[in-house]
Design a protein around this motif. Structure first.
Motif, PDB file in Angstrom:
ATOM      1  N   CYS A 136     -13.912  -3.216  14.412  1.00  0.00           N
ATOM      2  CA  CYS A 136     -13.370  -2.025  13.728  1.00  0.00           C
ATOM      3  C   CYS A 136     -13.787  -0.782  14.500  1.00  0.00           C
ATOM      4  N   ASP A 137     -13.248  -0.659  15.680  1.00  0.00           N
ATOM      5  CA  ASP A 137     -13.527   0.500  16.516  1.00  0.00           C
ATOM      6  C   ASP A 137     -12.353   1.466  16.434  1.00  0.00           C
ATOM      7  N   GLU A 138     -12.292   2.390  17.377  1.00  0.00           N
ATOM      8  CA  GLU A 138     -11.228   3.386  17.349  1.00  0.00           C
ATOM      9  C   GLU A 138      -9.847   2.775  17.553  1.00  0.00           C
ATOM     10  N   TRP A 139      -9.787   1.583  18.142  1.00  0.00           N
ATOM     11  CA  TRP A 139      -8.498   0.943  18.370  1.00  0.00           C
ATOM     12  C   TRP A 139      -7.998   0.199  17.132  1.00  0.00           C
ATOM     13  N   ASN A 140      -8.898  -0.198  16.278  1.00  0.00           N
ATOM     14  CA  ASN A 140      -8.517  -0.947  15.079  1.00  0.00           C
ATOM     15  C   ASN A 140      -8.860  -0.210  13.782  1.00  0.00           C
ATOM     16  N   PHE A 141      -9.181   1.066  13.895  1.00  0.00           N
ATOM     17  CA  PHE A 141      -9.621   1.783  12.694  1.00  0.00           C
ATOM     18  C   PHE A 141      -8.520   1.833  11.634  1.00  0.00           C
ATOM     19  N   TRP A 142      -7.256   1.993  12.045  1.00  0.00           N
ATOM     20  CA  TRP A 142      -6.152   2.111  11.096  1.00  0.00           C
ATOM     21  C   TRP A 142      -5.461   0.774  10.838  1.00  0.00           C
ATOM     22  N   SER A 143      -6.080  -0.297  11.219  1.00  0.00           N
ATOM     23  CA  SER A 143      -5.494  -1.613  10.945  1.00  0.00           C
ATOM     24  C   SER A 143      -5.810  -2.039   9.512  1.00  0.00           C
ATOM     25  N   TYR A 144      -5.064  -3.021   9.045  1.00  0.00           N
ATOM     26  CA  TYR A 144      -5.248  -3.474   7.670  1.00  0.00           C
ATOM     27  C   TYR A 144      -6.616  -4.116   7.468  1.00  0.00           C
ATOM     28  N   GLN A 145      -7.105  -4.832   8.479  1.00  0.00           N
ATOM     29  CA  GLN A 145      -8.380  -5.517   8.347  1.00  0.00           C
ATOM     30  C   GLN A 145      -9.552  -4.544   8.286  1.00  0.00           C
ATOM     31  N   CYS A 146      -9.421  -3.391   8.940  1.00  0.00           N
ATOM     32  CA  CYS A 146     -10.527  -2.431   8.970  1.00  0.00           C
ATOM     33  C   CYS A 146     -10.378  -1.311   7.943  1.00  0.00           C
ATOM     34  N   ASN A 147      -9.178  -0.999   7.555  1.00  0.00           N
ATOM     35  CA  ASN A 147      -8.960   0.105   6.609  1.00  0.00           C
ATOM     36  C   ASN A 147      -7.814  -0.260   5.668  1.00  0.00           C
ATOM     37  N   PRO A 148      -8.063  -1.181   4.743  1.00  0.00           N
ATOM     38  CA  PRO A 148      -6.964  -1.637   3.874  1.00  0.00           C
ATOM     39  C   PRO A 148      -6.496  -0.585   2.869  1.00  0.00           C
ATOM     40  N   LEU A 149      -7.320   0.431   2.606  1.00  0.00           N
ATOM     41  CA  LEU A 149      -6.944   1.412   1.591  1.00  0.00           C
ATOM     42  C   LEU A 149      -5.692   2.190   1.980  1.00  0.00           C
ATOM     43  N   ILE A 150      -5.564   2.541   3.270  1.00  0.00           N
ATOM     44  CA  ILE A 150      -4.393   3.333   3.655  1.00  0.00           C
ATOM     45  C   ILE A 150      -3.103   2.517   3.525  1.00  0.00           C
ATOM     46  N   TYR A 151      -3.210   1.207   3.576  1.00  0.00           N
ATOM     47  CA  TYR A 151      -2.022   0.379   3.372  1.00  0.00           C
ATOM     48  C   TYR A 151      -1.617   0.390   1.897  1.00  0.00           C
ATOM     49  N   THR A 152      -2.620   0.372   1.026  1.00  0.00           N
ATOM     50  CA  THR A 152      -2.313   0.472  -0.405  1.00  0.00           C
ATOM     51  C   THR A 152      -1.726   1.838  -0.736  1.00  0.00           C
ATOM     52  N   LEU A 153      -2.334   2.891  -0.186  1.00  0.00           N
ATOM     53  CA  LEU A 153      -1.816   4.237  -0.427  1.00  0.00           C
ATOM     54  C   LEU A 153      -0.423   4.409   0.167  1.00  0.00           C
ATOM     55  N   GLY A 154      -0.202   3.840   1.336  1.00  0.00           N
ATOM     56  CA  GLY A 154       1.111   3.944   1.959  1.00  0.00           C
ATOM     57  C   GLY A 154       2.192   3.254   1.149  1.00  0.00           C
ATOM     58  N   LYS A 155       1.868   2.074   0.612  1.00  0.00           N
ATOM     59  CA  LYS A 155       2.846   1.365  -0.218  1.00  0.00           C
ATOM     60  C   LYS A 155       3.149   2.146  -1.496  1.00  0.00           C
ATOM     61  N   MET A 156       2.125   2.753  -2.070  1.00  0.00           N
ATOM     62  CA  MET A 156       2.345   3.560  -3.275  1.00  0.00           C
ATOM     63  C   MET A 156       3.193   4.790  -2.957  1.00  0.00           C
ATOM     64  N   GLU A 157       2.968   5.393  -1.792  1.00  0.00           N
ATOM     65  CA  GLU A 157       3.785   6.541  -1.396  1.00  0.00           C
ATOM     66  C   GLU A 157       5.244   6.149  -1.196  1.00  0.00           C
ATOM     67  N   ILE A 158       5.461   5.003  -0.588  1.00  0.00           N
ATOM     68  CA  ILE A 158       6.843   4.551  -0.383  1.00  0.00           C
ATOM     69  C   ILE A 158       7.536   4.334  -1.725  1.00  0.00           C
ATOM     70  N   ALA A 159       6.849   3.658  -2.639  1.00  0.00           N
ATOM     71  CA  ALA A 159       7.446   3.408  -3.955  1.00  0.00           C
ATOM     72  C   ALA A 159       7.695   4.717  -4.703  1.00  0.00           C
ATOM     73  N   ALA A 160       6.729   5.633  -4.641  1.00  0.00           N
ATOM     74  CA  ALA A 160       6.889   6.907  -5.344  1.00  0.00           C
ATOM     75  C   ALA A 160       8.051   7.710  -4.780  1.00  0.00           C
ATOM     76  N   ASN A 161       8.212   7.712  -3.472  1.00  0.00           N
ATOM     77  CA  ASN A 161       9.314   8.463  -2.870  1.00  0.00           C
ATOM     78  C   ASN A 161      10.668   7.819  -3.152  1.00  0.00           C
ATOM     79  N   VAL A 162      10.689   6.502  -3.303  1.00  0.00           N
ATOM     80  CA  VAL A 162      11.941   5.849  -3.691  1.00  0.00           C
ATOM     81  C   VAL A 162      12.356   6.310  -5.087  1.00  0.00           C
ATOM     82  N   PHE A 163      11.405   6.332  -6.017  1.00  0.00           N
ATOM     83  CA  PHE A 163      11.721   6.806  -7.370  1.00  0.00           C
ATOM     84  C   PHE A 163      12.095   8.286  -7.356  1.00  0.00           C
TER      85      PHE A 163
END
Length: 264
Positions: A136-163
């Motif tokens: 989990c270095d600078e190359w993998n910081f935004w990956s799902y394995q190292c930072n799963p929260l942004i994937y959850t937030l991103g999915k919620m943003e997509i759903a919210a913008n669809v509505f």
């Protein structure tokens, strides 16, 4: 009136007389209310979690709350007023023109900014080392394995913008219907005015402006003046000797004698 009871026949008759599309329009507002409630929860949770975990003021997710809350307030209010408070009597379409325009006009930049700066743009595939370890270095910081929260937030943003996009589409459609209804309402008023003008010109052979000038002014009754309001000194029928003071010598008996001689 209970919301679970069916509509009275008189209310349905008024609704059908005023607008045959009322089930479709009120149904769209009911759907928009549901979408606004879901979008409000999604945007609120995304904004709260983003600020708590990554700091700062995430106005990108907070901005869409304005059109969402406005739709969540106005749409059920219109349904309640139309069906249960006004009993089928229509609301002036000018209100719908203004509010629906405000909702979808706010929703357009909200969707643009929320999508343009969403967490899902930070998603990236994971990079494995030769032995299969995920650092989990600078190359993998935004990956799902190292930072799963942004994937959850991103999915919620997509759903919210669809509505939110669906709310935008619904209120834009309602805005078009309101513009058409307003045009018909103004056209009907102008038609009535033109008919009245023709009736005056054909009956009195003059323009409505001239006819109005020749009308007698409205009768205004005079204000009655009570006797007590009249000054005693200005009364022409008063007795010159009435309420006169005593004579010069101050003898009140002479005053009485004088009055007796005067009226004898």
């Amino acid at each position: 009136m209970s919301l679970s009871r069916p509509l009275p026949a008189e209310t349905r008759r008024r609704l059908n007389e005023n607008d045959r599309r009322w089930p479709f329009k009120l149904g769209m507002r009911a759907v928009a209310t549901l979408f606004a409630f879901i979008a409000m929860i999604l945007f609120a949770v995304t904004t709260s979690e983003s600020k708590k975990n990554y700091g700062g003021n995430d106005w990108v997710d907070g901005m869409p709350l304005a059109p969402v809350l406005l739709a969540l307030f106005y749409d059920p209010l219109v349904i309640f007023l139309t069906l249960y408070q006004r009993h089928g009597r229509p609301i002036h379409p000018g209100w719908h023109v203004g509010v629906d325009l405000f909702v979808w006009a706010l929703a357009v930049p909200s969707v643009v900014f929320s999508v343009g700066d969403g967490w899902f743009w930070y998603w990236q595939p994971v990079l494995l080392e030769f032995d299969g370890i995920i650092p989990c270095d600078e190359w993998n910081f935004w990956s799902y394995q190292c930072n799963p929260l942004i994937y959850t937030l991103g999915k919620m943003e997509i759903a919210a913008n669809v509505f939110l996009a669906l709310i935008l589409f619904i209120h834009f459609t309602l805005f078009v219907f309101a513009c058409i209804a307003t045009h018909k309402w103004r056209k009907a008023n102008k038609k009535v005015t033109a008919t009245e003008r023709r009736n005056i010109e054909s009956t009195y052979h003059r323009s409505p402006e001239e006819h109005k000038e020749l009308q007698l002014p409205d009768y205004t009754p005079r204000a009655e003046v009570s006797r007590s309001d009249v000054d005693h000194d200005e009364n022409p029928f008063k007795d010159p000797g009435h309420n006169a003071g005593p004579s010069e010598d101050g003898n009140s008996w002479k005053d009485v004698e004088r009055d007796a001689l005067k009226y004898s």
